[in-house]
Scaffold this active site. Sequence first.
Site, PDB file in Angstrom:
ATOM      1  N   HIS A   1      17.999  17.894 -47.963  1.00 43.44           N
ATOM      2  CA  HIS A   1      19.447  17.860 -47.713  1.00 43.44           C
ATOM      3  C   HIS A   1      19.848  18.782 -46.557  1.00 43.44           C
ATOM      4  CE1 HIS A   1      23.502  17.181 -49.953  1.00 43.44           C
ATOM      5  NE2 HIS A   1      23.674  17.197 -48.648  1.00 43.44           N
TER       6      HIS A   1
ATOM      7  N   TYR B   1      25.542  16.751 -55.444  1.00 41.82           N
ATOM      8  CA  TYR B   1      26.817  16.063 -55.685  1.00 41.82           C
ATOM      9  C   TYR B   1      27.156  16.029 -57.183  1.00 41.82           C
ATOM     10  CZ  TYR B   1      26.270  14.222 -50.896  1.00 41.82           C
ATOM     11  OH  TYR B   1      26.090  14.091 -49.545  1.00 41.82           O
TER      12      TYR B   1
HETATM   13  N1  LIG Z   1      23.881  14.969 -45.730  1.00 47.22           N
HETATM   14  C1  LIG Z   1      24.969  15.702 -45.833  1.00 47.22           C
HETATM   15  O1  LIG Z   1      24.932  16.940 -45.758  1.00 47.22           O
HETATM   16  C2  LIG Z   1      26.293  15.029 -46.050  1.00 47.22           C
HETATM   17  C3  LIG Z   1      27.480  15.739 -45.854  1.00 47.22           C
HETATM   18  C4  LIG Z   1      28.700  15.079 -46.021  1.00 47.22           C
HETATM   19  C5  LIG Z   1      28.707  13.744 -46.385  1.00 47.22           C
HETATM   20  N2  LIG Z   1      27.525  13.077 -46.614  1.00 47.22           N
HETATM   21  C6  LIG Z   1      27.504  11.656 -47.059  1.00 47.22           C
HETATM   22  O2  LIG Z   1      28.358  10.901 -46.218  1.00 47.22           O
HETATM   23  C7  LIG Z   1      29.295  10.208 -47.035  1.00 47.22           C
HETATM   24  C8  LIG Z   1      30.579   9.974 -46.285  1.00 47.22           C
HETATM   25  O3  LIG Z   1      31.221  11.195 -45.960  1.00 47.22           O
HETATM   26  P1  LIG Z   1      32.604  11.615 -46.608  1.00 47.22           P
HETATM   27  O4  LIG Z   1      32.760  10.875 -47.871  1.00 47.22           O
HETATM   28  O5  LIG Z   1      32.646  13.088 -46.679  1.00 47.22           O
HETATM   29  O6  LIG Z   1      33.663  11.215 -45.500  1.00 47.22           O
HETATM   30  P2  LIG Z   1      34.098   9.828 -44.800  1.00 47.22           P
HETATM   31  O7  LIG Z   1      33.350   8.685 -45.360  1.00 47.22           O
HETATM   32  O8  LIG Z   1      34.106  10.062 -43.328  1.00 47.22           O
HETATM   33  O9  LIG Z   1      35.629   9.742 -45.223  1.00 47.22           O
HETATM   34  C9  LIG Z   1      36.009   9.550 -46.545  1.00 47.22           C
HETATM   35  C10 LIG Z   1      37.524   9.685 -46.582  1.00 47.22           C
HETATM   36  O10 LIG Z   1      38.111   8.629 -45.829  1.00 47.22           O
HETATM   37  C11 LIG Z   1      39.006   7.896 -46.644  1.00 47.22           C
HETATM   38  N3  LIG Z   1      38.821   6.474 -46.334  1.00 47.22           N
HETATM   39  C12 LIG Z   1      37.674   5.753 -46.489  1.00 47.22           C
HETATM   40  N4  LIG Z   1      37.869   4.484 -46.062  1.00 47.22           N
HETATM   41  C13 LIG Z   1      39.155   4.407 -45.649  1.00 47.22           C
HETATM   42  C14 LIG Z   1      39.940   3.356 -45.132  1.00 47.22           C
HETATM   43  N5  LIG Z   1      39.414   2.160 -44.927  1.00 47.22           N
HETATM   44  N6  LIG Z   1      41.232   3.624 -44.818  1.00 47.22           N
HETATM   45  C15 LIG Z   1      41.745   4.861 -45.021  1.00 47.22           C
HETATM   46  N7  LIG Z   1      41.049   5.894 -45.517  1.00 47.22           N
HETATM   47  C16 LIG Z   1      39.762   5.669 -45.829  1.00 47.22           C
HETATM   48  C17 LIG Z   1      38.653   8.214 -48.068  1.00 47.22           C
HETATM   49  O11 LIG Z   1      39.815   8.210 -48.849  1.00 47.22           O
HETATM   50  P3  LIG Z   1      40.062   7.118 -50.032  1.00 47.22           P
HETATM   51  O12 LIG Z   1      39.159   7.524 -51.136  1.00 47.22           O
HETATM   52  O13 LIG Z   1      41.502   7.300 -50.294  1.00 47.22           O
HETATM   53  O14 LIG Z   1      39.720   5.764 -49.453  1.00 47.22           O
HETATM   54  C18 LIG Z   1      38.088   9.626 -47.969  1.00 47.22           C
HETATM   55  O15 LIG Z   1      39.141  10.565 -48.034  1.00 47.22           O
HETATM   56  C19 LIG Z   1      29.440  11.131 -48.245  1.00 47.22           C
HETATM   57  O16 LIG Z   1      30.069  10.474 -49.329  1.00 47.22           O
HETATM   58  C20 LIG Z   1      28.012  11.509 -48.490  1.00 47.22           C
HETATM   59  O17 LIG Z   1      27.333  10.471 -49.175  1.00 47.22           O
HETATM   60  C21 LIG Z   1      26.331  13.692 -46.430  1.00 47.22           C
END
Ligand SMILES: NC(=O)c1ccc[n+]([C@@H]2O[C@H](COP(=O)([O-])OP(=O)(O)OC[C@H]3O[C@@H](n4cnc5c(N)ncnc54)[C@H](OP(=O)(O)O)[C@@H]3O)[C@@H](O)[C@H]2O)c1
Length: 265
Positions: free
Chosen positions: A97, A39
């Site tokens: 990862h 990241y």
């Molecule tokens: N292990 C892996 O390979 C892997 C892969 C992907 C992700 N991850 C982890 O999982 C975490 C979460 O995944 P992600 O960040 O990709 O996606 P997510 O949490 O499913 O979605 C994040 C998105 O949703 C929006 N959002 C969040 N809360 C909201 C709300 N209450 N109302 C409206 N929109 C909202 C955010 O926009 P705003 O910023 O505008 O709120 C952002 O665009 C990552 O940050 C990472 O730490 C791990």
Amino acid sequence: MYMPQLGLGTFRLQGQQAIDSVSTGLELGYRHIDTAQIYGNEEEVGSALAASNVARDEVFVTTKLWTANLAGDAVAPSLKESLRKLRLEQVDLALVHWPSPGSAVPLRETMEALLAARDAGLSAAIGISNFPVGLMREAIDAVGAQNIATNQVELHPYLQNREVAAFAHQMGIHVTAYMPLAYGKVMEDAVIGRIAARHGATAAQVTLAWLLAKGYAVIPSSTKRANLASNLAASRLQLDADDIAALDALDRGERLVNPEFAPLW
Ligand SMILES: NC(=O)c1ccc[n+]([C@@H]2O[C@H](COP(=O)([O-])OP(=O)(O)OC[C@H]3O[C@@H](n4cnc5c(N)ncnc54)[C@H](OP(=O)(O)O)[C@@H]3O)[C@@H](O)[C@H]2O)c1
């Protein structure tokens, strides 16, 4: 291992945005932060942690080893580099990862090195991420299920990953749901919207409450204070059996994270 069930994701957050999101998250009460070497924000996460008045032992920090660092002699040095950037003596959880692309590094080699790094104190616990059932079995063969704290996988209403979740449950391995909001897609879902309206809640809260009710850890991310706050409040939302059944019915095998080096799901 005690892992707060609701954590804060940091994928995509860079520079000041990463610092602000983690600082605000800690201020609002998040006590679980999820980062990764790839990241490129471990230093920012570290500086937000250092600047906060939350004691080290009150916050759970996860990082993940990138695929370039999975060789037996690379695991501990790369974890030490993460600790330096995070300004920590130990992380709470260190994950593989992704499985080594093309099995370039034998899984046993990585798992044994990671276990040794844990025993040397670099991480309190270890685990895996993006592991389908077959590779979970291999990881278990290498170090034992009792030494694998979690499998962090994509899991949201549209990809419920039931086979992995059931096997993890059977083996006593915790499931962490990443991308729990399907990267914002759940906000447009009519079924989730109706349930949310009935509870006076948001679609994000309904989705997170559904995942929490299943016993999964969740790590939503947001760049906005209001969203960070309302997502955290999802832990107070109680869904009824009909709500849960309605969310269960939304599975459509829709995988959002599927890079070319992904394992055969
Ligand atoms: N292990 C892996 O390979 C892997 C892969 C992907 C992700 N991850 C982890 O999982 C975490 C979460 O995944 P992600 O960040 O990709 O996606 P997510 O949490 O499913 O979605 C994040 C998105 O949703 C929006 N959002 C969040 N809360 C909201 C709300 N209450 N109302 C409206 N929109 C909202 C955010 O926009 P705003 O910023 O505008 O709120 C952002 O665009 C990552 O940050 C990472 O730490 C791990």
